[in-house]
Scaffold this active site. Structure first.
Site, PDB file in Angstrom:
ATOM      1  N   GLY A 127       5.807  43.107 -25.413  1.00  0.00           N
ATOM      2  CA  GLY A 127       6.569  44.351 -25.367  1.00  0.00           C
ATOM      3  C   GLY A 127       7.516  44.449 -26.549  1.00  0.00           C
ATOM      4  O   GLY A 127       8.183  43.483 -26.894  1.00  0.00           O
ATOM      5  N   ASN A 164       7.914  33.750 -24.780  1.00  0.00           N
ATOM      6  CA  ASN A 164       7.434  32.411 -24.414  1.00  0.00           C
ATOM      7  C   ASN A 164       5.998  32.175 -24.830  1.00  0.00           C
ATOM      8  O   ASN A 164       5.665  31.146 -25.423  1.00  0.00           O
ATOM      9  CB  ASN A 164       7.470  32.252 -22.881  1.00  0.00           C
ATOM     10  N   THR A 218      12.727  39.512 -27.058  1.00  0.00           N
ATOM     11  CA  THR A 218      12.375  40.038 -25.742  1.00  0.00           C
ATOM     12  C   THR A 218      13.582  40.710 -25.090  1.00  0.00           C
ATOM     13  O   THR A 218      14.685  40.198 -25.128  1.00  0.00           O
ATOM     14  CB  THR A 218      11.847  38.959 -24.770  1.00  0.00           C
ATOM     15  N   ASP A 276      13.859  40.922 -22.070  1.00  0.00           N
ATOM     16  CA  ASP A 276      14.058  40.243 -20.793  1.00  0.00           C
ATOM     17  C   ASP A 276      15.073  39.105 -20.868  1.00  0.00           C
ATOM     18  O   ASP A 276      15.524  38.605 -19.848  1.00  0.00           O
ATOM     19  CB  ASP A 276      12.722  39.699 -20.277  1.00  0.00           C
ATOM     20  N   MET A 329      14.554  47.221 -16.050  1.00  0.00           N
ATOM     21  CA  MET A 329      13.466  46.274 -16.279  1.00  0.00           C
ATOM     22  C   MET A 329      13.919  44.861 -15.896  1.00  0.00           C
ATOM     23  O   MET A 329      15.116  44.566 -15.882  1.00  0.00           O
ATOM     24  CB  MET A 329      13.043  46.292 -17.748  1.00  0.00           C
ATOM     25  N   GLY A 330      12.970  44.001 -15.651  1.00  0.00           N
ATOM     26  CA  GLY A 330      13.255  42.608 -15.303  1.00  0.00           C
ATOM     27  C   GLY A 330      12.426  42.193 -14.103  1.00  0.00           C
ATOM     28  O   GLY A 330      12.872  42.303 -12.981  1.00  0.00           O
ATOM     29  N   GLU A 388      13.630  45.974 -11.263  1.00  0.00           N
ATOM     30  CA  GLU A 388      12.267  46.296 -10.823  1.00  0.00           C
ATOM     31  C   GLU A 388      11.631  45.139 -10.049  1.00  0.00           C
ATOM     32  O   GLU A 388      10.705  45.343  -9.273  1.00  0.00           O
ATOM     33  CB  GLU A 388      11.378  46.632 -12.028  1.00  0.00           C
ATOM     34  N   LEU A 394      12.137  53.894 -22.320  1.00  0.00           N
ATOM     35  CA  LEU A 394      13.323  54.401 -23.022  1.00  0.00           C
ATOM     36  C   LEU A 394      14.351  53.295 -23.221  1.00  0.00           C
ATOM     37  O   LEU A 394      15.041  53.242 -24.229  1.00  0.00           O
ATOM     38  CB  LEU A 394      13.974  55.565 -22.254  1.00  0.00           C
ATOM     39  N   GLN A 395      14.481  52.408 -22.224  1.00  0.00           N
ATOM     40  CA  GLN A 395      15.519  51.377 -22.299  1.00  0.00           C
ATOM     41  C   GLN A 395      15.255  50.333 -23.376  1.00  0.00           C
ATOM     42  O   GLN A 395      16.174  49.672 -23.830  1.00  0.00           O
ATOM     43  CB  GLN A 395      15.737  50.706 -20.946  1.00  0.00           C
TER      44      GLN A 395
END
Lengths: 417, 417
Positions: free
Chosen positions: A12, A110, A138, A140, A186-187, A243, A295-296
């Site tokens: 991503g 990763n 990332t 994340d 997200m997450g 999420e 968008l984020q």
């Protein structure tokens, strides 16, 4: 030095991964090193679709630093073990040899660190002189060793600012309209971005009033009780939901709607949609919700300056490590102090990064499970600090660059999986 | 002049309605006029909950101009005809008299213009000297007479920039992951914000590739054919869908999922969720979607400078019109020229605004129904031009102001509906 540097983006994309690319190219150019880029990441290497970055002007490369997305294309392709994916690894090496690639920079998470590590092992096996560098990226924030991941700070800033803004909207409407608002962050596995939403407020009555973390089981009865309590006290309630939240039996809440609507069509609701429905059905309160989705992670217009600087710093260091032959390493961010916030880049062995996942410390989540602690705030706040807006055109839209991305002449036969 | 000016906010708030409020208060202060504000709009007037704005510092009022939401609270309360809602109108007048309100500024859309008009008629009937001014505001851009509505330009800029940014993300991922992205824009009856999404691209291959307008019937078979065609040609497809699209038989597409999931829970999916499901089921393509919801109308961090200037100009003019006794008028925006973009404020009779709805001109939608025309671009583009970012704090978040909002001492008995 003779030889080519190959750069590829993976997984991503983020608001600042192109800033890393810009720093890689600028640093390599300063050292007269030619940079090729994989078209759509490692897939372009397998297919021998290599982009010649030397055709881009210095201005275009500078503009790359303020352009979101992945300018050379990214991909979601995970290579398996050296044994299981032998043919693909050997193909990578063949392409490297054909284009005199001596330095391979893989910009991802990763999995990418793992791929870079395996490629470096295969090169050693074949006595091919190759230096492999993993470059962190990332939203994340789940990479091991590094204090934080380039890309996360900007997504975190987007989350905190957006939560703050929609909360002001809800506060104005609550008396006669929307009383509950749910923001989906997200997450899938870790609540880093949901936690960043916590930066939107300072006191107990500030939004977000409740944060749902994947690290804590979702207890519907308790959640609804908490929502009601906040609405009774504050007049409205803003919820940030990750999420990835799951019920105690391990099922994703996002799947709780059964993924089909009453007509049998696929329903792609997500967590916020589901929670909003539960609040409406159980509490009878008017509810709105948002799913920012891409968008984020692409909101370069709201990038964190800290994040941007770190994204460029890892790119520059990656080239320096590569040219020094520091094989199988990753430039990572080391936090020197919280206040004032100071950091530096240092090398870490890819072995320590590959396939590890950094969890959010338990001490970052408030005891009641619905908010962040002072420790979380101390960690997160510097990462969203500072603004770095892109230049805007006369048309009111940022001047994002589109590269020419010419593919270099191929030297090998077609690749077939 | 003696007397009090009463200001109230109505309906959905915007990124710049507080800028209008700031201009109203600043202009009134310059003329030594006291400003009260309805707490939660007209509801606060009925309840005699009036905020004393004189307690706020000049700095706080300046900061109001860069703070989204509705600082005094808004409401969704529509008054009916003078006959049907006589008691409420008379209560409004009683509150005005009790607090010596001689000027009433109502900041909202069609309904608010209508309410202001009716209040002015009742005042005339009772020989109470009152000047009523409507002040335009709505992200929907559907007010009659005015060339555009304060609030729309900033939501339009948010839409165009966000579509551009997520499109760069999708472009990078499309080869191995997301091929279709659906962005849901506000607009239950008119496609103004969806059209603004069209500003994100310039050529046929730029995102958004397809726009779905409420002005055109949704034809699922044709839509899916178009999506497939774009994916085949460009590699990915970005769709902007207005929340208000309907099928040929007049049903909202957003309701097509039946509003219940397979467990009988309320499903609050919306249009993007539904379209994404159809693309996945019918074309088998990986799809992502976003529902920005309130984010699009509260994103003061991405406000249009044009919009901000117009929001402040209507506030200032509203006070001037009020003090001149220009009863039952609204300051509206008149476009003088497109290029260079020039505009001015002029008064319009509330009669011409109240309960009318401005549709998007048919000439703004491309013949095939899936995009905007050059005429639309010429109209829309100046409205998103220019940036007006708020100041940010050391914490990385905009310095949005929270007012003290003290309620003035009540003089009347409780109001019961």
């Amino acid at each position: 030095m003779s030889g080519t540097l190959l750069y590829a983006q993976s997984g991503g994309v983020t608001a600042v991964i192109n800033a890393t690319a810009a720093a890689v190219i600028a640093e390599a150019r300063a050292r007269k090193i030619k940079v090729l880029a994989g078209r759509n990441g490692i897939l372009g290497v397998l297919r021998e679709e290599l982009i010649d970055t030397t055709k881009e002007s210095a201005a275009a490369i500078r503009a790359l630093a303020h352009t979101p997305g992945g300018a050379f294309g990214s991909c979601r392709v995970k290579l398996k073990s050296l044994e299981a994916d032998r043919a693909r690894y050997e193909r990578l090496l063949a392409v490297f040899k054909a284009h005199d690639v001596r330095w391979f920079l893989y910009n991802g998470g990763n999995d990418s660190a793992d791929t870079a590590l395996k490629v470096s092992k295969l090169a050693a096996e074949f006595d091919y002189p190759l230096t492999c560098i993993g470059v962190p990226k990332t939203v994340d924030n789940d990479l091991a060793v590094t204090d934080c991941c380039p890309g996360f700070g900007s997504a975190a800033k987007y989350t905190a600012v957006s939560v703050r803004e929609c909360a002001l909207d809800v506060a104005a409407m609550a008396e006669t309209s929307t009383k509950v608002f749910v923001y989906e962050a997200m997450g899938r596995h870790a609540g880093w971005l949901a936690a960043a939403g916590g930066l939107a407020g300072k006191t107990a009555d500030d939004a977000p009033h409740l944060i749902l973390f994947p690290e804590r089981p979702y207890d519907e009865a308790d959640f609804l009780k908490q929502v009601k309590r906040v609405v009774d006290r504050v007049g409205y309630c803003v919820v940030v939901a990750s999420e990835g939240i799951r019920t105690a039996d391990g099922n994703f809440v996002a799947d709780a709607g059964g993924n089909k609507d009453s007509f049998g069509h696929t329903q792609l609701g997500g967590v916020a949609s589901f929670l909003a429905g539960r609040v409406k059905d159980s509490l009878g309160l008017k509810v709105h919700w948002t799913l920012p989705d891409y968008l984020q992670r692409s909101a370069r217009h709201l990038a964190s300056k800290t994040d941007l600087e770190q994204a460029m710093a890892v790119g520059k260091a990656a080239v320096q490590y590569a040219l020094k032959g520091m094989n199988a390493t990753m430039p990572v961010i080391k936090r020197i102090s919280d206040s004032p916030y100071r950091w530096k880049i240092e090398p870490a062995p890819l072995e320590k990064v590959a396939n590890h996942e950094k969890k959010m410390p338990a001490g970052f989540i408030r005891k009641d499970g619905y908010g962040i602690t002072a420790a979380a705030r101390k960690y997160l706040e510097p990462l969203i600090r500072g603004e770095a807006p892109p230049p805007y055109g006369r048309d009111g839209i940022p001047n994002y660059v589109e590269l020419k991305n010419p593919i270099v002449r191929r030297k090998l036969a077609d690749w077939k999986e």
